[in-house]
Design an enzyme around this catalytic site. Structure first.
Site, PDB file in Angstrom:
ATOM      1  N   ASP A  72       0.662  -1.161   0.099  1.00  0.00           N
ATOM      2  CA  ASP A  72      -0.058   0.053   0.018  1.00  0.00           C
ATOM      3  C   ASP A  72       0.696   1.208   0.038  1.00  0.00           C
ATOM      4  OD1 ASP A  72       1.042  -0.460   2.467  1.00  0.00           O
ATOM      5  OD2 ASP A  72      -0.630   0.427   3.655  1.00  0.00           O
ATOM      6  N   GLU A  73       2.048   1.187  -0.458  1.00  0.00           N
ATOM      7  CA  GLU A  73       2.785   2.489  -0.276  1.00  0.00           C
ATOM      8  C   GLU A  73       3.977   2.304  -1.371  1.00  0.00           C
ATOM      9  OE1 GLU A  73       5.435   3.192   3.048  1.00  0.00           O
ATOM     10  OE2 GLU A  73       4.879   1.061   3.895  1.00  0.00           O
TER      11      GLU A  73
END
Length: 426
Positions: A112-113
């Protein structure tokens, strides 16, 4: 050229992706993000933990990584939905695809990053803040979930900025803003300062990042070894590591929180070569070195097999430990020469583990490598009686059998009676 680095972090990734999918494709009326809710693993196994939680759930004190039972004690009405890892991989891929529209230098760092080096392309989209806002808005409008974007001159400061107030925000943390925005923060907010390090720093009277930055680095190194030198540099905003562009995606490790592997590659070799690694969450807390070594052997096998399949060798091995209290520590070692051998990687991993382990219960172990090359030579060592060619032939034979008949066709004897069922992802 002035460096412009973005760090983009999806807000409550698993929970947000579940909410968007359920609203758009399952016709549900309640947005999980607006109620006390969480994504939780299998209650019958070790993975029965909170993987992601909504902002309303956070107000009850619910934390990522705690058990479902603990969470329900805090909030009896908590709505818990099971994880859908296939969905999360698709959402992550769509997220990364948008980022690559803005720069060729995108480094996925967890599910998620990601980091983006915008140094060469930012001018096409306005000021850094305008470009960051454009990325944030586009992700919200096209994919339905929100992100935070941190903007700075290096990866460390960009990541620190993205952790400021959430959700759906753009924050800057340029070097000149460090005294105002970063130094007043508690030392626990600094990347690479876990619970154990925080406790040591507090015992020495160091409570804020600014107080850490003002310390004598030589004294810190004497007290905290290499780790002290690293966190002093971080406290002063120092991070020369490049954005390692990768065209690949991030593979989820089932049962791990979305941010379980997030962070900077501290001390890793610089350059564009991608490292190879694997990690595993054990079904119960590991309390002894022998069990930990079995896990490290399984991980070393998968890593070495991928190296040989790609025809590459590595020169650096690192081991990461996540303890039962979710604090994290890692250590790395440069090898005498490049290798793709299972046992050589395993022996280095075991040595690193024994140097690093503090005796506390372990719930997650990782073996990672760096300094990837296509070298095909062996460094000769005095008094080394190892038959290099014999070991290489054995590794290749095992790879061939597993390639034809499956990973379980050949197993080491040490795994026949082991109690740990290691679930790993390449």
């Amino acid at each position: 050229m002035k460096r412009i680095i973005f760090h983009i972090d999806v807000n409550a990734a698993y929970l947000s992706w579940e909410a968007v999918y359920r609203l758009a494709h399952r016709g549900e009326k309640v947005d999980l993000r607006t109620i006390a809710s969480a994504v939780g693993g299998d209650v019958s196994a070790r993975r029965g933990i909170i993987l992601a939680k909504s902002i309303p759930a956070k107000r009850y004190g619910i934390k990522t990584g705690e058990t479902l039972l603990e969470a329900r004690r805090k909030c009896p009405d908590l709505v818990i939905v099971p994880p859908d890892y296939g969905l999360y991989e698709k959402c992550s891929a769509a997220f990364m695809d948008i980022l690559r529209d803005y720069s060729d230098a995108v480094e996925p760092y967890s599910i998620d990053e990601a980091y983006i080096d915008m140094s060469a392309s930012c001018h096409l989209f306005g000021t850094p803040e305008e470009a960051a806002a454009q990325i944030r808005d586009r992700i919200r409008e096209e994919l339905g979930f929100t992100v935070n974007v941190g903007v700075s001159a290096n990866k460390l400061l960009a990541k620190m900025a993205s952790d400021f107030r959430k959700p759906d925000q753009v924050h800057t943390l340029y070097p000149e803003e460090i005294p105002e925005k970063m130094w007043p923060l508690p030392v626990s907010e600094l990347f690479f300062v876990g619970r154990a390090t925080e406790g040591k720093l507090l015992s020495m009277g160091i409570r804020t990042i600014g107080e850490l930055a003002a310390c004598d680095p030589a004294w810190l190194k004497r007290v905290l070894k290499k780790h002290g030198e690293v966190i002093w540099g971080f406290a002063n905003g120092i991070d020369p590591s490049p954005v390692a562009a990768s065209g690949g995606s991030y593979t989820i490790k089932p049962g791990a929180p979305a941010d379980a592997g997030a962070g900077l590659s501290v001390g890793a070799p610089s350059g564009g070569n991608k490292g190879y690694g694997n990690s595993a969450t054990t079904p119960y807390d590991v309390m002894d070195a022998q069990t930990a070594k079995q896990t490290l052997l399984a991980l070393s096998e998968t890593v070495a097999g991928r190296l040989r399949a790609d025809g590459v060798q590595i020169g650096v091995v690192s081991v990461g430990i996540r303890y039962a209290d979710f604090s994290y520590a890692s250590h790395q070692r440069t090898l005498c020469g490049p290798t793709d051998r299972t046992m050589e990687i395993y022996e280095a991993a075991c040595g690193l583990f024994l140097e690093l382990w503090n005796g506390r219960p372990v719930r997650h172990l990782g073996v990672h490598t760096g300094r990837v090359s296509r070298e095909n030579y062996r460094q000769l060592r005095m008094f080394d009686d190892v038959n290099d060619e014999k070991l290489s032939r054995m590794d290749r034979a095992v790879d061939e059998i597993r390639g034809r008949f499956g990973a379980g066709a050949v197993r080491r004897a040490v795994f026949l009676d082991q109690q740990i069922d290691i679930k790993t992802e390449p």
